[in-house]
Design an enzyme around this catalytic site. Structure first.
Site, PDB file in Angstrom:
ATOM      1  N   LYS A  58       3.988   4.751   4.887  1.00  9.66           N
ATOM      2  CA  LYS A  58       3.547   4.157   4.062  1.00  9.66           C
ATOM      3  C   LYS A  58       3.636   3.766   5.665  1.00  9.66           C
ATOM      4  O   LYS A  58       3.258   2.134   5.709  1.00  9.66           O
ATOM      5  CB  LYS A  58       4.331   3.411   3.546  1.00  9.66           C
ATOM      6  CG  LYS A  58       4.448   3.447   2.423  1.00  9.66           C
ATOM      7  CD  LYS A  58       5.692   2.582   0.887  1.00  9.66           C
ATOM      8  CE  LYS A  58       5.520   3.332  -0.167  1.00  9.66           C
ATOM      9  NZ  LYS A  58       6.722   2.283  -1.374  1.00  9.66           N
ATOM     10  N   ARG A 105      12.543  -1.938  -9.541  1.00 10.75           N
ATOM     11  CA  ARG A 105      10.604  -1.883  -9.602  1.00 10.75           C
ATOM     12  C   ARG A 105      10.327  -1.373 -11.155  1.00 10.75           C
ATOM     13  O   ARG A 105      10.807  -0.629 -11.564  1.00 10.75           O
ATOM     14  CB  ARG A 105      10.545  -0.362  -9.023  1.00 10.75           C
ATOM     15  CG  ARG A 105      10.822  -0.579  -7.161  1.00 10.75           C
ATOM     16  CD  ARG A 105      10.180  -1.997  -6.849  1.00 10.75           C
ATOM     17  NE  ARG A 105       8.476  -1.806  -6.742  1.00 10.75           N
ATOM     18  CZ  ARG A 105       8.198  -0.761  -6.080  1.00 10.75           C
ATOM     19  NH1 ARG A 105       8.431  -0.126  -4.954  1.00 10.75           N
ATOM     20  NH2 ARG A 105       6.770  -1.161  -6.235  1.00 10.75           N
ATOM     21  N   PRO A 147       0.872  -1.339   0.341  1.00  7.93           N
ATOM     22  CA  PRO A 147       0.017  -0.144  -0.379  1.00  7.93           C
ATOM     23  C   PRO A 147       1.340   1.256   0.116  1.00  7.93           C
ATOM     24  O   PRO A 147       2.190   0.917   0.707  1.00  7.93           O
ATOM     25  CB  PRO A 147      -0.965   0.247   1.504  1.00  7.93           C
ATOM     26  CG  PRO A 147      -0.759  -1.295   1.435  1.00  7.93           C
ATOM     27  CD  PRO A 147       0.369  -2.305   1.105  1.00  7.93           C
ATOM     28  N   GLU A 148       0.475   1.941  -0.806  1.00  5.65           N
ATOM     29  CA  GLU A 148       1.497   3.229  -0.601  1.00  5.65           C
ATOM     30  C   GLU A 148       0.622   4.895   0.726  1.00  5.65           C
ATOM     31  O   GLU A 148      -0.369   3.987   0.246  1.00  5.65           O
ATOM     32  CB  GLU A 148       0.820   3.875  -2.250  1.00  5.65           C
ATOM     33  CG  GLU A 148       1.531   3.314  -2.909  1.00  5.65           C
ATOM     34  CD  GLU A 148       2.011   3.442  -5.059  1.00  5.65           C
ATOM     35  OE1 GLU A 148       1.996   4.897  -4.990  1.00  5.65           O
ATOM     36  OE2 GLU A 148       2.300   2.798  -5.539  1.00  5.65           O
TER      37      GLU A 148
END
Length: 332
Positions: free
Chosen positions: A50, A309, A2-3
């Site tokens: 986060k 990423r 989750p951001e």
């Protein structure tokens, strides 16, 4: 994982239980004994990037004044999943259970999926702040449990097992999924680096972006852009028209200012959409074509020897500076 906007929503869910006592516990964790939360009072909750921080105290005398009723349920439902969960491939899941702390440990998913605790009791000395970091598919559900949305590789429909379940005196409960927890004496909160904080320091962020390294590396550096994840990175770069591998030192100050502006704007809009029940619609993340109809490229980028990423960009809308150097990346 989750951001920032998703974790802010989790924080909002938890805040409704501040001032209430834990009356029943459950969960699958072996490293953390859920029963150790029994009869504790949730005193406070804070959020940074986060990470989520929950304060627990053992004595009733320390609980804040006022009633212990739940705050009004959020518009659009009583649950909230991680923002990345709907936009990534699902993993094998386990059957839900909040009845026993002796259930099998949920298999970690992602590089933040495991738990690490300094002990199984939150009331030891001054260590009363529980730090929660979410792994891939990590989430918090309020007053209901997460359910399987698809069959696993074996064809079984098994609901995820929560790591921790806390039932409160009001009758409501919180279920924590795929998260890393540790006890600390105080929350680590630095508003000047939090992209969703009113105190976010743009000057500090601009200075960091101006380094002689690809801007896509710097954007994911939580020291300067806490709460920023892969979705925000991709969307901000596309909206700013900047190639992910462009060196920050070669970009002009106005270009960097535009990029930071899109980071803040996109993040705030995403968070607002969560509270309004509005789904976020990325323009470049996981797309095959950009809004202009150009073919989108996908490759994994990251600092040498570090985590790579996946990155999506449009070569036409996001030309690289300088343009004569070949693309370099490493697929993961």
């Amino acid at each position: 994982m989750p951001e920032g906007p998703s974790v802010r929503k989790f924080h909002h869910l938890v805040s409704g239980f501040v001032g209430q006592q834990v009356v029943k516990t459950g969960g699958s964790s072996k490293k953390l004994n859920p029963a150790s939360f029994q009869s504790l009072w949730l005193q406070d909750t804070q959020v940074h990037g986060k990470k989520l921080f929950l304060r627990f105290d053992p004595d009733e005398e320390t609980r804040p004044p006022g009633n212990n009723s739940l705050s009004e349920p959020l518009e659009g439902g009583r649950k909230e999943e991680a923002g990345d969960q709907k936009q990534a491939l699902g993993s094998d899941s386990q059957k839900t259970s909040d009845q026993s702390s002796r259930c099998p440990e949920l298999v970690p998913s992602g590089d933040d999926g495991s738990e690490c605790l300094g002990g199984d009791s939150p009331a030891r000395d001054a260590e009363r702040w529980l730090q929660v970091s979410f792994g891939l598919f990590g989430s918090i559900w309020m007053n209901e449990f997460s359910r399987a949305k698809k069959a696993n590789k074996r064809g079984d429909w098994r609901d995820p097992i929560p790591r921790l379940v806390l039932h409160f005196g009001s009758g409501g409960f919180l279920a924590f999924y795929n998260c890393q927890m540790s006890w600390s004496s105080s929350p680590v909160v630095k508003p000047d680096s939090d992209i969703l904080s009113e105190k976010f320091h743009r000057g500090q962020a601009l200075e960091a972006l101006g380094q002689a390294q690809p801007v896509c590396y710097t954007l994911l550096d939580q020291r300067y852009f806490s709460g920023l994840g892969n979705i925000i990175k991709n969307e901000a770069l596309y909206r700013a028209g900047i190639h992910p591998l462009s060196l920050g030192s070669l970009l002009s100050p106005p270009q960097l200012e535009v990029l930071v502006g899109h980071v803040v704007e996109f993040s705030a809009d995403w968070l607002q959409g969560k509270f309004q029940g509005r789904q976020q619609h990325p323009q470049i993340y996981q797309k095959e074509q950009c809004p202009a109809g150009h073919q989108v490229k996908k490759e994994a980028f990251g600092p040498p020897g570090s985590f790579q990423r996946l990155t999506w960009w449009c070569p036409q809308c996001q030309p690289r500076l300088p343009p004569d150097k070949p693309e370099q990346g490493q697929l993961s």
